[in-house]
Design a protein around this motif. Structure first.
Motif, short mmCIF file in Angstrom:
data_model
loop_
_atom_site.label_atom_id
_atom_site.label_comp_id
_atom_site.label_asym_id
_atom_site.label_seq_id
_atom_site.Cartn_x
_atom_site.Cartn_y
_atom_site.Cartn_z
N VAL A 183 5.97 2.39 -0.81
CA VAL A 183 4.92 1.47 0.03
C VAL A 183 5.51 0.55 0.86
N THR A 184 5.00 0.30 1.55
CA THR A 184 4.48 -0.75 2.17
C THR A 184 4.91 -2.02 2.19
N GLY A 185 5.38 -3.16 1.90
CA GLY A 185 4.24 -4.30 1.10
C GLY A 185 3.84 -4.73 2.73
N SER A 186 3.22 -5.89 1.59
CA SER A 186 2.12 -6.76 2.72
C SER A 186 3.01 -8.00 3.84
N ASP A 187 4.50 -8.10 3.37
CA ASP A 187 5.77 -8.60 4.00
C ASP A 187 6.26 -7.70 5.51
N GLY A 188 5.58 -6.22 5.14
CA GLY A 188 6.78 -5.24 6.11
C GLY A 188 7.73 -4.93 5.34
N VAL A 189 7.95 -4.98 4.47
CA VAL A 189 9.25 -4.66 3.03
C VAL A 189 8.99 -3.10 2.60
N PHE A 190 9.11 -2.18 2.96
CA PHE A 190 9.33 -1.16 2.47
C PHE A 190 10.14 -0.53 0.83
N HIS A 191 9.12 -0.94 -0.01
CA HIS A 191 9.75 -0.26 -1.05
C HIS A 191 9.91 1.25 -1.60
N ARG A 192 10.70 1.65 -2.59
CA ARG A 192 10.38 3.28 -3.52
C ARG A 192 10.47 2.65 -4.84
N ILE A 193 8.94 3.02 -5.18
CA ILE A 193 9.18 2.96 -6.96
C ILE A 193 8.84 4.14 -7.13
N GLN A 194 9.90 3.79 -8.19
CA GLN A 194 9.76 5.53 -9.98
C GLN A 194 8.82 5.14 -10.82
N ALA A 195 7.82 6.31 -11.46
CA ALA A 195 7.19 6.03 -11.94
C ALA A 195 8.64 6.37 -13.32
N ARG A 213 0.68 -1.47 0.24
CA ARG A 213 0.07 0.44 0.03
C ARG A 213 0.55 1.45 -0.14
N ILE A 214 0.36 2.25 -0.81
CA ILE A 214 1.27 3.66 -0.52
C ILE A 214 0.92 3.93 0.65
N THR A 215 2.12 4.59 0.90
CA THR A 215 2.14 5.64 2.30
C THR A 215 2.67 6.66 1.95
N SER A 216 3.37 7.07 0.49
CA SER A 216 3.95 8.46 0.28
C SER A 216 3.75 8.58 -0.50
#
Length: 200
Positions: free
Chosen positions: A67-79, A56-59
């Motif tokens: 994005v914080t994954g359902s497993d708690g892993v934090f992701h940075r995604i660049q469009a 889910r997008i947190t900011s």
């Protein structure tokens, strides 16, 4: 030719240099039906796919999604200007909102950021039982959970027995088991329906 290397070079250039690149649909369909079938490309069972993120997008900062994954892993995604985005239909980056769920696929850069080829926002793929119907809604049950599906004029379609999608939902019946692809309304039990797949 190493396709992975070429994709990595392409998206690194797009993220770092603002290069004009082809849309991600040139690398694979954005259609949600095909997207859901392709979420695990060339990954051993049980292994983590480094080129995939969900959560889910947190900011949001510019064209970056945190994005914080359902497993708690934090992701940075660049469009990038080549990122294809789906939210009930192909759309633009400004459709993304804090709280939305997403799946993203792309190329993992050296700093850990995922340069996204495709992003699917709030996409759901449900096998359901139709419990009630009205002109603008399907009431459904999914493993005991009640779901309200909203018919979106001009967007919702039905596929009967594998034929081309049409807007006519008149052949759907209460009691039928169908597959529904749609866009979840975060923090509710409601979805906007993209496609219903039914056998009649």
């Amino acid at each position: 030719m190493d396709t992975t290397l070429d994709r990595r070079r392409l998206f690194t250039a797009a993220v770092l240099g603002g290069a004009t690149i082809v849309g991600a649909t040139a690398l694979g369909s954005l259609a949600p039906e095909e997207a859901l079938a392709a979420l695990a490309w060339d990954v051993e069972p049980g292994a983590v796919d480094p080129n995939f993120a969900e959560g889910r997008i947190t900011s949001i900062n510019g064209t970056k999604l945190f994005v914080t994954g359902s497993d708690g892993v934090f992701h940075r995604i660049q469009a990038t200007e080549g990122t294809s985005i789906w939210k009930l239909q192909p759309t633009g980056f400004d459709s993304a909102q804090v709280g939305d769920g997403l799946y993203a696929r792309g190329v993992r850069l050296a700093d850990g950021m995922l340069a996204a080829e495709s992003i699917w926002i709030n996409i759901v793929n449900l096998e359901v039982h139709i419990s009630a119907m009205s002109r603008n809604m399907l009431h459904m049950e999914h493993y005991g959970s009640k779901i309200i599906g909203h018919v979106v004029p001009g967007k919702t379609a039905t596929v009967y027995n594998g034929t081309p999608a049409i807007s006519d939902m008149s052949l759907l019946k209460v009691g039928s088991h169908v597959k529904v692809i749609g866009a979840w309304r975060p923090d509710t039990n409601e979805i906007d329906i993209a496609t219903v797949y039914a056998a009649v």
